[in-house]
Design a protein around this motif. Sequence first.
Motif, PDB file in Angstrom:
ATOM      1  N   HIS A  35       7.097  27.280 -22.881  1.00  0.00           N
ATOM      2  CA  HIS A  35       6.441  26.516 -24.193  1.00  0.00           C
ATOM      3  C   HIS A  35       4.899  26.026 -23.803  1.00  0.00           C
ATOM      4  N   SER A  36       5.357  25.770 -21.701  1.00  0.00           N
ATOM      5  CA  SER A  36       3.530  25.308 -22.098  1.00  0.00           C
ATOM      6  C   SER A  36       2.345  25.762 -20.575  1.00  0.00           C
ATOM      7  N   ARG A  37       3.098  27.214 -20.945  1.00  0.00           N
ATOM      8  CA  ARG A  37       1.466  28.096 -20.178  1.00  0.00           C
ATOM      9  C   ARG A  37       1.318  28.056 -20.076  1.00  0.00           C
ATOM     10  N   GLU A  38       0.680  29.361 -20.412  1.00  0.00           N
ATOM     11  CA  GLU A  38      -0.681  30.797 -20.694  1.00  0.00           C
ATOM     12  C   GLU A  38       0.449  32.145 -20.411  1.00  0.00           C
ATOM     13  N   VAL A  39       0.467  32.548 -21.185  1.00  0.00           N
ATOM     14  CA  VAL A  39       1.691  34.266 -21.864  1.00  0.00           C
ATOM     15  C   VAL A  39       0.645  35.064 -21.214  1.00  0.00           C
ATOM     16  N   VAL A  40       0.323  35.549 -19.984  1.00  0.00           N
ATOM     17  CA  VAL A  40      -0.805  37.568 -20.208  1.00  0.00           C
ATOM     18  C   VAL A  40       0.881  37.982 -20.233  1.00  0.00           C
ATOM     19  N   ILE A  41       0.527  38.929 -21.428  1.00  0.00           N
ATOM     20  CA  ILE A  41       1.234  40.391 -20.968  1.00  0.00           C
ATOM     21  C   ILE A  41       0.312  41.233 -20.468  1.00  0.00           C
ATOM     22  N   ALA A  42       1.304  41.862 -19.044  1.00  0.00           N
ATOM     23  CA  ALA A  42       0.336  42.701 -18.590  1.00  0.00           C
ATOM     24  C   ALA A  42       0.856  44.598 -18.616  1.00  0.00           C
ATOM     25  N   CYS A  43       0.559  45.248 -19.484  1.00  0.00           N
ATOM     26  CA  CYS A  43       0.439  46.055 -19.303  1.00  0.00           C
ATOM     27  C   CYS A  43       0.413  47.620 -18.957  1.00  0.00           C
ATOM     28  N   ILE A  44       1.232  48.093 -17.703  1.00  0.00           N
ATOM     29  CA  ILE A  44       0.626  48.606 -16.568  1.00  0.00           C
ATOM     30  C   ILE A  44       0.890  50.389 -16.637  1.00  0.00           C
ATOM     31  N   GLY A  45       0.260  51.024 -16.306  1.00  0.00           N
ATOM     32  CA  GLY A  45       0.727  52.646 -16.422  1.00  0.00           C
ATOM     33  C   GLY A  45      -0.855  53.531 -16.548  1.00  0.00           C
ATOM     34  N   THR A  46      -0.940  54.735 -16.956  1.00  0.00           N
ATOM     35  CA  THR A  46      -1.767  55.727 -16.883  1.00  0.00           C
ATOM     36  C   THR A  46      -1.724  56.248 -18.400  1.00  0.00           C
ATOM     37  N   ASP A  47      -3.050  56.885 -18.893  1.00  0.00           N
ATOM     38  CA  ASP A  47      -3.136  57.313 -20.326  1.00  0.00           C
ATOM     39  C   ASP A  47      -3.698  58.771 -19.592  1.00  0.00           C
ATOM     40  N   ARG A  48      -3.361  59.446 -18.757  1.00  0.00           N
ATOM     41  CA  ARG A  48      -3.783  60.712 -17.579  1.00  0.00           C
ATOM     42  C   ARG A  48      -1.594  61.094 -17.626  1.00  0.00           C
ATOM     43  N   SER A  49      -1.411  60.598 -17.920  1.00  0.00           N
ATOM     44  CA  SER A  49       0.818  60.956 -17.864  1.00  0.00           C
ATOM     45  C   SER A  49       1.419  60.570 -18.508  1.00  0.00           C
ATOM     46  N   THR A  50       1.563  61.299 -19.977  1.00  0.00           N
ATOM     47  CA  THR A  50       2.698  60.678 -21.083  1.00  0.00           C
ATOM     48  C   THR A  50       4.016  60.497 -20.784  1.00  0.00           C
ATOM     49  N   GLY A  51       4.721  60.281 -19.491  1.00  0.00           N
ATOM     50  CA  GLY A  51       6.074  59.079 -19.719  1.00  0.00           C
ATOM     51  C   GLY A  51       4.887  57.763 -19.502  1.00  0.00           C
ATOM     52  N   ASP A  52       3.852  57.850 -18.010  1.00  0.00           N
ATOM     53  CA  ASP A  52       3.576  56.161 -17.583  1.00  0.00           C
ATOM     54  C   ASP A  52       2.572  56.212 -18.613  1.00  0.00           C
ATOM     55  N   SER A  53       2.445  56.674 -20.045  1.00  0.00           N
ATOM     56  CA  SER A  53       1.522  56.063 -20.602  1.00  0.00           C
ATOM     57  C   SER A  53       2.233  54.577 -21.935  1.00  0.00           C
TER      58      SER A  53
END
Length: 206
Positions: A35-53
């Motif tokens: 509750h007391s820390r900043e939360v960062v959402i890191a969304c990893i991947g690439t739009d050059r690959s269907t599965g990795d998007s």
Amino acid sequence: MNLKDKFSKEERRVNIEEPAMSETLSLHLNDWLPHSREVVIACIGTDRSTGDSFGPLVGSMLEDQHLKTFHVYGTLEHPLHALNLKERIELIYQVHTDPFLVAIDACLGKASSVGYVVLGQGSISPGSALKKDLPPVGDVHISGMVNVCGFMEHVVLQNTRLHTVMQMAAKVAASIKIADIERHKKRVEIPPFSTIKRNTFKKKRA
């Protein structure tokens, strides 16, 4: 794109076909977020690959939600991928004070696990499915099981159904939005300590 063929007892698994999948995942996620820390959402991947998007799709969907308690990095327009991952993670730690990272990435695993979303403690190893040497990311992670592993992973990723990835990304984004709403409610309902102290002092003087 990471790799997972074994699961631990600490992990939480939900299937995208479950009616209350987003609500269930949001409950598990909020249980693990500080509750007391900043939360960062890191969304990893690439739009050059269907599965990795999967990751960038989640990031783009969240970008439109105007989240109040989460910061989002990695979208279809500005992906967080193998070529920039290290420097952008370093930037996150420069911009945010002691951030708590939630890493989101696509994952390959057993055929029986495809369609599941896994919430786990600790970091993930992006690129491990493709034998890439990238730094581990995340205090907790959300892995979307988009396809099977074991043979010609590059081809498997390119031939992953976009419908599956889109459906999974939409439900994960919805779960994070629900978690954000609940976290914001708690912040509004519980005033800061300084406010409580100030109001108590005023009452005593009166």
